[in-house]
Design a protein around this motif. Sequence first.
Motif, PDB file in Angstrom:
ATOM      1  N   THR A 236       0.827  -1.210   0.000  1.00  6.76           N
ATOM      2  CA  THR A 236       0.000   0.000   0.000  1.00  6.76           C
ATOM      3  C   THR A 236       0.857   1.254   0.000  1.00  6.76           C
ATOM      4  O   THR A 236       0.630   2.186  -0.780  1.00  6.76           O
ATOM      5  N   ARG A 237       1.869   1.298   0.886  1.00  8.16           N
ATOM      6  CA  ARG A 237       2.734   2.483   0.978  1.00  8.16           C
ATOM      7  C   ARG A 237       3.480   2.711  -0.340  1.00  8.16           C
ATOM      8  O   ARG A 237       3.578   3.841  -0.833  1.00  8.16           O
ATOM      9  N   TYR A 238       4.011   1.648  -0.908  1.00  2.64           N
ATOM     10  CA  TYR A 238       4.848   1.779  -2.101  1.00  2.64           C
ATOM     11  C   TYR A 238       4.021   2.141  -3.331  1.00  2.64           C
ATOM     12  O   TYR A 238       4.403   3.010  -4.115  1.00  2.64           O
ATOM     13  N   MET A 239       2.885   1.493  -3.499  1.00  4.87           N
ATOM     14  CA  MET A 239       2.068   1.753  -4.685  1.00  4.87           C
ATOM     15  C   MET A 239       1.496   3.162  -4.698  1.00  4.87           C
ATOM     16  O   MET A 239       1.232   3.722  -5.761  1.00  4.87           O
ATOM     17  N   ASN A 240       1.297   3.753  -3.525  1.00  9.41           N
ATOM     18  CA  ASN A 240       0.720   5.090  -3.468  1.00  9.41           C
ATOM     19  C   ASN A 240       1.709   6.174  -3.876  1.00  9.41           C
ATOM     20  O   ASN A 240       1.322   7.302  -4.152  1.00  9.41           O
ATOM     21  N   GLN A 241       2.996   5.855  -3.918  1.00  4.92           N
ATOM     22  CA  GLN A 241       4.022   6.844  -4.245  1.00  4.92           C
ATOM     23  C   GLN A 241       4.134   7.055  -5.755  1.00  4.92           C
ATOM     24  O   GLN A 241       4.338   6.103  -6.496  1.00  4.92           O
ATOM     25  N   LEU A 242       4.007   8.314  -6.179  1.00  5.82           N
ATOM     26  CA  LEU A 242       4.335   8.629  -7.572  1.00  5.82           C
ATOM     27  C   LEU A 242       5.857   8.713  -7.705  1.00  5.82           C
ATOM     28  O   LEU A 242       6.445   8.321  -8.688  1.00  5.82           O
ATOM     29  N   GLN A 243       6.484   9.262  -6.676  1.00  6.34           N
ATOM     30  CA  GLN A 243       7.954   9.287  -6.578  1.00  6.34           C
ATOM     31  C   GLN A 243       8.282   8.825  -5.159  1.00  6.34           C
ATOM     32  O   GLN A 243       7.413   8.733  -4.313  1.00  6.34           O
ATOM     33  N   GLY A 244       9.547   8.552  -4.862  1.00  8.78           N
ATOM     34  CA  GLY A 244       9.887   8.178  -3.488  1.00  8.78           C
ATOM     35  C   GLY A 244      10.860   7.025  -3.437  1.00  8.78           C
ATOM     36  O   GLY A 244      11.922   7.077  -4.064  1.00  8.78           O
ATOM     37  N   ASP A 245      10.512   5.986  -2.677  1.00  5.66           N
ATOM     38  CA  ASP A 245      11.419   4.862  -2.487  1.00  5.66           C
ATOM     39  C   ASP A 245      11.778   4.206  -3.823  1.00  5.66           C
ATOM     40  O   ASP A 245      10.930   4.059  -4.709  1.00  5.66           O
ATOM     41  N   LYS A 246      13.031   3.802  -3.918  1.00  8.21           N
ATOM     42  CA  LYS A 246      13.547   3.215  -5.157  1.00  8.21           C
ATOM     43  C   LYS A 246      12.849   1.911  -5.505  1.00  8.21           C
ATOM     44  O   LYS A 246      12.591   1.605  -6.668  1.00  8.21           O
ATOM     45  N   ASN A 247      12.548   1.107  -4.497  1.00  6.90           N
ATOM     46  CA  ASN A 247      11.851  -0.161  -4.708  1.00  6.90           C
ATOM     47  C   ASN A 247      11.110  -0.547  -3.433  1.00  6.90           C
ATOM     48  O   ASN A 247      11.216   0.132  -2.405  1.00  6.90           O
ATOM     49  N   ALA A 248      10.351  -1.649  -3.497  1.00  3.99           N
ATOM     50  CA  ALA A 248       9.536  -2.071  -2.360  1.00  3.99           C
ATOM     51  C   ALA A 248      10.399  -2.475  -1.162  1.00  3.99           C
ATOM     52  O   ALA A 248      10.006  -2.257  -0.006  1.00  3.99           O
ATOM     53  N   LEU A 249      11.569  -3.042  -1.426  1.00  2.00           N
ATOM     54  CA  LEU A 249      12.464  -3.432  -0.338  1.00  2.00           C
ATOM     55  C   LEU A 249      12.929  -2.202   0.434  1.00  2.00           C
ATOM     56  O   LEU A 249      12.957  -2.200   1.671  1.00  2.00           O
ATOM     57  N   ARG A 250      13.289  -1.144  -0.304  1.00  2.00           N
ATOM     58  CA  ARG A 250      13.705   0.092   0.346  1.00  2.00           C
ATOM     59  C   ARG A 250      12.552   0.691   1.147  1.00  2.00           C
ATOM     60  O   ARG A 250      12.735   1.220   2.249  1.00  2.00           O
ATOM     61  N   CYS A 251      11.352   0.577   0.601  1.00  2.00           N
ATOM     62  CA  CYS A 251      10.163   1.053   1.306  1.00  2.00           C
ATOM     63  C   CYS A 251      10.003   0.301   2.625  1.00  2.00           C
ATOM     64  O   CYS A 251       9.741   0.899   3.673  1.00  2.00           O
ATOM     65  N   ALA A 252      10.171  -1.018   2.589  1.00  2.00           N
ATOM     66  CA  ALA A 252      10.037  -1.839   3.794  1.00  2.00           C
ATOM     67  C   ALA A 252      11.094  -1.468   4.830  1.00  2.00           C
ATOM     68  O   ALA A 252      10.802  -1.358   6.029  1.00  2.00           O
ATOM     69  N   ILE A 253      12.332  -1.247   4.373  1.00  4.26           N
ATOM     70  CA  ILE A 253      13.427  -0.881   5.276  1.00  4.26           C
ATOM     71  C   ILE A 253      13.142   0.455   5.954  1.00  4.26           C
ATOM     72  O   ILE A 253      13.340   0.625   7.160  1.00  4.26           O
ATOM     73  N   ASN A 254      12.641   1.419   5.181  1.00  2.85           N
ATOM     74  CA  ASN A 254      12.327   2.741   5.727  1.00  2.85           C
ATOM     75  C   ASN A 254      11.190   2.681   6.740  1.00  2.85           C
ATOM     76  O   ASN A 254      11.197   3.397   7.752  1.00  2.85           O
TER      77      ASN A 254
END
Length: 299
Positions: A236-254
Motif C-alpha cells: 500500500t505504501r509503495y504503490m501510493n508513491q508517484l515518486q519516493g522509495d527506489k523499490n519495495a524493499l527500500r520502502c520496507a526498510i524505511n
Amino acid sequence: MDIQRKKDISFLVSEANLLVLGVLGGLASCTAETFTFPLDNVKTRMQMNGKQGLPTYLGLSDCIIKTFKSQGPFGFYRGLSAALLRQMPYSTARIAAYEGLKRVFTGDVQEVPFLRKLTAGGLAGAIGCVFGTPGDVLKIRMINDPAKTIYSGLIDCGRKTIQATGYQGFLKGFWINVARATVVNACELASYDTFKVLGIKKLGMDPDKFVTHVFASTMAGFIAAVCSSPVDVIKTRYMNQLQGDKNALRCAINIFKNEGVLAFYKGFLPYFFRITPWTILMFVSFEQYKQIVLPKIYY
C-alpha cells in the motif's frame, strides 16, 4: 457418466473447463469485493495514516467518523471501480491456475497434500498478479485521494499515472504485489480446501452445505490476514508513491527504521475485518455459483 456423479459438485469441478471455473471465481470475488469494499477503503486509509501528506487518524473509529463527515457514505466506495477492474481478471486467473495446478499436483495421490495445495495457491496468486496489478495501483491511488483533488475518476487516474511514470507505472510495486498475492493465496486457498476436508471427514459436515463453506472460509480468512498483513502494508505504501522509495524493499526498510516492526501491522484490525468477511463471501459465492452453473453446463 451416471446421473449421481453429475450431481456431485466435487466431481464436476474436477472435470470442468478451467476458464469456466476461473470466471465463476472472478464473479465470486467481485461479489465479495462489492460488499466488503468499505472495509478495504478504511484499511487503506489506516495503513497510510499521516503518511505522504494524507490525513491522520487516532484509530479505526476516528477514521470511519472523519471519512463519513468529510465525504459521506459514498466516500467508503471511493476506488471501487478500480477494485473491480482489478478483481475480475486477477481472480479469474488465480482460480483457474489454482484448479489447474491442483489437477497436476494430484498425480500419484488420491487427495492433494497440504504442501502441494500451498504451492499451487502461491503460484496461482503470482500468476493472477500479472493481470491484477494495474487495477490495484489505481485503486490505492483513488482511495488516497478522497477529496478528488488529484484524480477525478478512474480514467483520469489512469491518464495521470501514464503522464507521470509511463505505462510501467501500472506495474509499480509488481514484485511486492506478487509477494503479497503469493502469501495470501497460498494461505487462503490451501487453508480453505484443507479445513473443508477437515470439516467433512472429522466433523461430519456436508460438503455442499452453507455452514461447511462458512467454517472453512472463516479459518482461511483468519490465517491469510495474520500472514499477509506486513506485505500488504508495504504494498500500500509503495504503490501510493508517484515518486519516493527506489523499490519495495527500500520502502520496507524505511518503514522499519522510522516506525518499527509494529508498523507492519498498522491497520490490521480493519484489514482483518476486511479480509475475513471477504474470504467468507468469496468462497460461499463461489460454491453457490458452481452449484448453479456447473450442472447446467455439464448435464
